[in-house]
Design an enzyme around this catalytic site. Structure first.
Site, PDB file in Angstrom:
ATOM      1  N   SER A  96       0.861  -1.183   0.000  1.00  0.00           N
ATOM      2  CA  SER A  96       0.000   0.000   0.000  1.00  0.00           C
ATOM      3  C   SER A  96       0.898   1.234   0.000  1.00  0.00           C
ATOM      4  O   SER A  96       1.563   1.526   1.005  1.00  0.00           O
ATOM      5  CB  SER A  96      -0.910   0.017   1.233  1.00  0.00           C
ATOM      6  OG  SER A  96      -1.826  -1.048   1.183  1.00  0.00           O
ATOM      7  N   LYS A 171      -7.257   1.738  -2.838  1.00  0.00           N
ATOM      8  CA  LYS A 171      -6.823   1.260  -1.521  1.00  0.00           C
ATOM      9  C   LYS A 171      -6.845   2.396  -0.505  1.00  0.00           C
ATOM     10  O   LYS A 171      -7.205   2.196   0.667  1.00  0.00           O
ATOM     11  CB  LYS A 171      -5.416   0.663  -1.604  1.00  0.00           C
ATOM     12  CG  LYS A 171      -4.872   0.160  -0.259  1.00  0.00           C
ATOM     13  CD  LYS A 171      -5.755  -0.927   0.364  1.00  0.00           C
ATOM     14  CE  LYS A 171      -5.319  -1.303   1.781  1.00  0.00           C
ATOM     15  NZ  LYS A 171      -4.068  -2.044   1.814  1.00  0.00           N
ATOM     16  N   LYS A 239       0.355   5.464   8.340  1.00  0.00           N
ATOM     17  CA  LYS A 239       0.985   5.737   7.040  1.00  0.00           C
ATOM     18  C   LYS A 239      -0.059   5.842   5.939  1.00  0.00           C
ATOM     19  O   LYS A 239      -0.031   6.776   5.118  1.00  0.00           O
ATOM     20  CB  LYS A 239       1.998   4.633   6.737  1.00  0.00           C
ATOM     21  CG  LYS A 239       2.711   4.744   5.399  1.00  0.00           C
ATOM     22  CD  LYS A 239       2.069   3.869   4.318  1.00  0.00           C
ATOM     23  CE  LYS A 239       2.170   2.397   4.641  1.00  0.00           C
ATOM     24  NZ  LYS A 239       1.598   1.573   3.541  1.00  0.00           N
TER      25      LYS A 239
END
Length: 292
Positions: A96, A171, A239
């Protein structure tokens, strides 16, 4: 037999690589620490002591590493594998990362004869173990078609969502929804407990109605036990929410609730809980409610 090099054998990558072995692929694993490589070997895969050794004979390279700089390092960095693989190799990045980095890596791959897909996954550790991951794929339709046998060995819902970078954009949206839902479930649990309600019963009935969601199904029982064993760490979701807020700002999109949840996750990480499961947002709700 298709040879798959799998780079990054952590919480997600380890079981994904093992499922590829089960599906009949010749899997060569590489990881910065040796223990995950040994576990893959015990499952029937092969181990490689270096990135170059792992990718040398690969038809497909799958990467599952923590962040954008890690993907850049293993692909286009000084010792990256884009300069080591044979022409036409398919690279499937299941990490990701930032959409702009995914686009840059894909362009660099094209210049070197590497076919690149960004294919981040959702479903957590259990989804990786059960090979039921949801996979959102960006790249060319032709490369996506070629990737399906590999992706079908690790996932259940596999969708091509557009050109390079699109998988990472979807995502980011996924992580926005997941973080917000965890926060609301955490708030609901603390609310119910404060009123002395049978929370097990409450979760069952909530899950069966319009409030039903995957977080209630998969996370609520552990949250009630205060079991925050990591399936997906707070620090990684922190993150990802940084990616969401940055991409939203670039697009001129306002995400007020998402911004609040991003700050709550940042606070949880700053308090030293970054290694816990992201459902540990419950701890923060308790703290803010004076119930910790």
């Amino acid at each position: 037999m298709t040879t798959v090099a799998f780079i990054g054998l952590g919480i997600m990558g380890g079981p994904m690589a093992a499922n590829l072995v089960t599906a009949g692929f010749d899997v060569i694993g590489h990881n910065r620490s040796p223990e995950p490589v040994q576990r893959l070997v015990e499952r029937g895969g092969r181990g490689a002591g270096s990135l170059a050794e792992a990718v040398r004979d690969a038809d497909v390279v799958v990467t599952m590493v923590p962040d954008s700089p890690d993907v850049e390092a293993v692909t286009i960095g000084e010792d990256g594998f884009y300069g080591l693989v044979k022409p036409g190799t398919l690279h499937i990045d299941t990490s990701s990362i930032r959409p702009d980095v995914a686009k840059r890596v894909a362009e660099a791959g094209r210049e070197r004869g590497v076919r690149v897909l960004d294919a981040p996954v959702s479903g957590g550790e259990q989804g990786a173990i059960d090979a039921t991951l949801s996979i959102m794929v960006g790249g060319s339709p032709e490369d996506f078609a070629d990737s399906r046998p590999v992706l079908e060995a690790v996932g259940r819902t596999i969708v091509h969502v557009g050109p390079a970078g699109s998988g990472q954009t979807v995502k980011a949206a996924n992580q926005l929804i997941v973080a917000g839902t965890i926060e609301l479930v955490a708030e609901a649990i603390v609310f119910l407990e404060a009123h002395g309600v049978d929370t097990d019963a409450a979760v069952r009935v909530l899950a069966g109605g319009l409030a039903g969601n995957a977080i209630l199904d998969r996370k609520a029982a552990a949250m009630l036990r205060r079991d925050f064993t990591p399936g997906f760490r707070v620090e990684l979701h922190h993150k990802d929410l940084g990616i969401v807020t940055s991409a939203a700002r670039e697009a001129g999109v306002v995400i007020p609730l998402g911004a609040v949840v991003a700050q709550l996750v940042a606070s949880l990480k700053a308090q030293g809980d970054g290694a816990l499961d992201h459902s540990a947002l419950l701890k923060l709700v308790e703290q803010l409610s004076g119930r910790s």
